[in-house]
Write a protein that holds these residues in place. Structure first.
Motif, PDB file in Angstrom:
ATOM      1  N   GLU A 190      19.731  19.916   0.523  1.00 54.73           N
ATOM      2  CA  GLU A 190      20.727  20.824   0.576  1.00 54.73           C
ATOM      3  C   GLU A 190      20.580  22.429   0.213  1.00 54.73           C
ATOM      4  N   ASN A 191      20.839  23.156   0.943  1.00 58.06           N
ATOM      5  CA  ASN A 191      20.649  24.454   0.796  1.00 58.06           C
ATOM      6  C   ASN A 191      18.972  24.666   0.578  1.00 58.06           C
ATOM      7  N   ALA A 192      18.196  24.371   1.386  1.00 62.36           N
ATOM      8  CA  ALA A 192      16.610  24.414   1.435  1.00 62.36           C
ATOM      9  C   ALA A 192      16.224  24.092  -0.029  1.00 62.36           C
ATOM     10  N   GLY A 193      16.665  22.953  -0.719  1.00 59.75           N
ATOM     11  CA  GLY A 193      15.923  22.377  -1.864  1.00 59.75           C
ATOM     12  C   GLY A 193      16.560  20.916  -1.865  1.00 59.75           C
ATOM     13  N   VAL A 194      15.780  20.253  -2.744  1.00 59.27           N
ATOM     14  CA  VAL A 194      16.246  19.072  -3.242  1.00 59.27           C
ATOM     15  C   VAL A 194      17.198  18.920  -4.566  1.00 59.27           C
ATOM     16  N   ILE A 195      18.363  18.245  -4.301  1.00 62.40           N
ATOM     17  CA  ILE A 195      19.345  18.250  -5.488  1.00 62.40           C
ATOM     18  C   ILE A 195      19.671  16.969  -5.617  1.00 62.40           C
ATOM     19  N   VAL A 196      20.276  16.535  -6.817  1.00 58.65           N
ATOM     20  CA  VAL A 196      20.856  15.538  -7.405  1.00 58.65           C
ATOM     21  C   VAL A 196      22.075  15.102  -6.884  1.00 58.65           C
ATOM     22  N   PHE A 198       0.942  -1.250   0.059  1.00 62.16           N
ATOM     23  CA  PHE A 198       0.011   0.180   0.114  1.00 62.16           C
ATOM     24  C   PHE A 198       0.780   1.150   0.125  1.00 62.16           C
ATOM     25  N   SER A 199       2.237   1.021  -0.328  1.00 60.85           N
ATOM     26  CA  SER A 199       2.886   2.333  -0.478  1.00 60.85           C
ATOM     27  C   SER A 199       3.125   3.033   0.716  1.00 60.85           C
ATOM     28  N   LEU A 200       2.859   2.622   2.109  1.00 63.27           N
ATOM     29  CA  LEU A 200       3.047   3.231   3.178  1.00 63.27           C
ATOM     30  C   LEU A 200       4.318   3.720   3.757  1.00 63.27           C
ATOM     31  N   LEU A 201       5.399   3.050   3.046  1.00 63.49           N
ATOM     32  CA  LEU A 201       6.848   3.411   3.349  1.00 63.49           C
ATOM     33  C   LEU A 201       7.067   5.123   2.982  1.00 63.49           C
ATOM     34  N   PRO A 202       7.668   5.756   3.790  1.00 65.11           N
ATOM     35  CA  PRO A 202       8.007   7.248   3.539  1.00 65.11           C
ATOM     36  C   PRO A 202       9.135   7.365   2.448  1.00 65.11           C
ATOM     37  N   VAL A 203       9.294   8.377   1.690  1.00 63.87           N
ATOM     38  CA  VAL A 203      10.288   8.579   0.712  1.00 63.87           C
ATOM     39  C   VAL A 203      11.041   9.948   1.178  1.00 63.87           C
ATOM     40  N   ALA A 204      10.305  10.720   2.164  1.00 61.75           N
ATOM     41  CA  ALA A 204      11.094  11.708   2.752  1.00 61.75           C
ATOM     42  C   ALA A 204      10.447  12.035   4.149  1.00 61.75           C
ATOM     43  N   LEU A 205      11.133  12.502   5.147  1.00 62.31           N
ATOM     44  CA  LEU A 205      10.721  12.929   6.205  1.00 62.31           C
ATOM     45  C   LEU A 205      10.810  14.361   6.346  1.00 62.31           C
ATOM     46  N   VAL A 206       9.680  15.117   6.796  1.00 65.45           N
ATOM     47  CA  VAL A 206       9.708  16.557   6.820  1.00 65.45           C
ATOM     48  C   VAL A 206       9.079  17.135   7.954  1.00 65.45           C
ATOM     49  N   ASN A 207      10.162  17.565   8.854  1.00 62.87           N
ATOM     50  CA  ASN A 207       9.672  17.926  10.189  1.00 62.87           C
ATOM     51  C   ASN A 207       8.976  16.837  10.716  1.00 62.87           C
ATOM     52  N   ARG A 208       7.663  17.231  11.067  1.00 64.01           N
ATOM     53  CA  ARG A 208       6.852  16.291  11.928  1.00 64.01           C
ATOM     54  C   ARG A 208       5.730  15.205  10.989  1.00 64.01           C
ATOM     55  N   SER A 209       6.082  15.295   9.726  1.00 64.86           N
ATOM     56  CA  SER A 209       5.530  14.456   8.748  1.00 64.86           C
ATOM     57  C   SER A 209       6.230  13.777   8.081  1.00 64.86           C
ATOM     58  N   PHE A 210       5.576  12.968   6.935  1.00 59.63           N
ATOM     59  CA  PHE A 210       6.296  12.205   6.073  1.00 59.63           C
ATOM     60  C   PHE A 210       5.710  12.341   4.609  1.00 59.63           C
ATOM     61  N   ARG A 243      14.830  14.800   5.708  1.00 54.65           N
ATOM     62  CA  ARG A 243      15.591  13.556   5.378  1.00 54.65           C
ATOM     63  C   ARG A 243      14.825  12.686   4.156  1.00 54.65           C
ATOM     64  N   ILE A 244      15.843  13.101   3.153  1.00 57.40           N
ATOM     65  CA  ILE A 244      15.228  12.161   1.888  1.00 57.40           C
ATOM     66  C   ILE A 244      15.755  10.724   2.195  1.00 57.40           C
ATOM     67  N   LEU A 245      14.832   9.758   1.731  1.00 59.33           N
ATOM     68  CA  LEU A 245      15.343   8.224   1.724  1.00 59.33           C
ATOM     69  C   LEU A 245      15.174   7.665   0.184  1.00 59.33           C
ATOM     70  N   ILE A 246      15.368   8.615  -0.810  1.00 62.22           N
ATOM     71  CA  ILE A 246      15.658   7.906  -2.002  1.00 62.22           C
ATOM     72  C   ILE A 246      16.865   8.212  -2.515  1.00 62.22           C
ATOM     73  N   PRO A 247      17.713   7.068  -2.735  1.00 60.99           N
ATOM     74  CA  PRO A 247      19.052   7.391  -3.378  1.00 60.99           C
ATOM     75  C   PRO A 247      18.897   8.239  -4.441  1.00 60.99           C
ATOM     76  N   GLY A 248      20.127   9.066  -4.583  1.00 63.71           N
ATOM     77  CA  GLY A 248      20.449  10.024  -5.549  1.00 63.71           C
ATOM     78  C   GLY A 248      19.929  11.384  -5.515  1.00 63.71           C
ATOM     79  N   LEU A 249      19.197  11.469  -4.465  1.00 63.84           N
ATOM     80  CA  LEU A 249      18.586  12.816  -4.147  1.00 63.84           C
ATOM     81  C   LEU A 249      18.874  13.292  -2.620  1.00 63.84           C
ATOM     82  N   HIS A 250      18.892  14.582  -2.561  1.00 63.01           N
ATOM     83  CA  HIS A 250      19.560  14.966  -1.051  1.00 63.01           C
ATOM     84  C   HIS A 250      18.777  16.456  -1.045  1.00 63.01           C
TER      85      HIS A 250
END
Length: 190
Positions: free
Chosen positions: A184-190, A26-38, A175-182
């Protein structure tokens, strides 16, 4: 004694296996954790698929070669995740400023006119252009856009919407849980 240990161990193992299966199914796994949510895998994968579908359809309707309709899959993932994170930050900020009932009511008012238009023609157009149902389109696109407009309207004190969002991004714990994405500097980078 040994039999009860086996039964307890087997039951615990099956419970963990079932929970893992359900989370994956059911795709309940998170791909990113953002403050108090995912941000869940289902929302992310459906959003990415929708963006890719949109680009293919626009290229097809414009009569451009398919190569022009293809965009880098990693760039689509990056931009989509960046927008989903921004949506989560705005939603968190709205929840801190307003009561949940007020948010739901205002969102419903903002997209209420579209609800009246929600016909088979509208649903068909959304499905053809974005590759998702009208209900998922509401959840993934319309509701976040309405919340963004509510947040923009609540920004005051000489601050612009862009500055307010930049402030949210700079204070965010992501916290981004996808390989290849991070993050940094208030944005998602490759």
């Amino acid at each position: 004694m040994r039999r009860s240990y086996f039964i307890i161990s087997f039951t615990a193992f099956m419970g963990i296996a079932l929970a893992t299966y359900a989370a994956i199914r059911f795709s309940l796994l998170p791909v990113a954790l953002v403050n108090r949510s995912f941000i869940g895998a289902r929302d992310f994968t459906e959003s990415v698929a929708s963006v890719e579908h949109y680009y293919r359809e626009v290229a097809k309707q414009a009569g451009t070669p398919e190569e022009l309709g293809k965009v880098s899959s990693l760039e689509v993932k990056r931009a989509t995740l960046d927008k989903l994170i921004e949506n989560a930050l705005i939603e968190d900020e709205l929840e801190a400023r307003m009561a949940e009932e007020e948010i739901v009511s205002t969102v419903s008012q903002k997209i209420g006119a579209l609800e009246e238009v929600k016909t088979r023609e509208f649903s068909g157009a959304v499905l053809a252009l974005y590759g998702i149902s009208a209900d998922r389109f509401r959840e993934l696109v319309l509701e976040p856009k309405a919340k963004e407009e509510i947040f923009a309207g609540s920004v005051g004190g000489g601050e612009t919407f862009e500055k307010a969002v930049a402030g949210l991004r700079s204070r965010a714990i992501v916290r981004i849980l996808i390989p290849g994405l991070h993050w940094e500097n208030a944005g998602v980078i490759v």
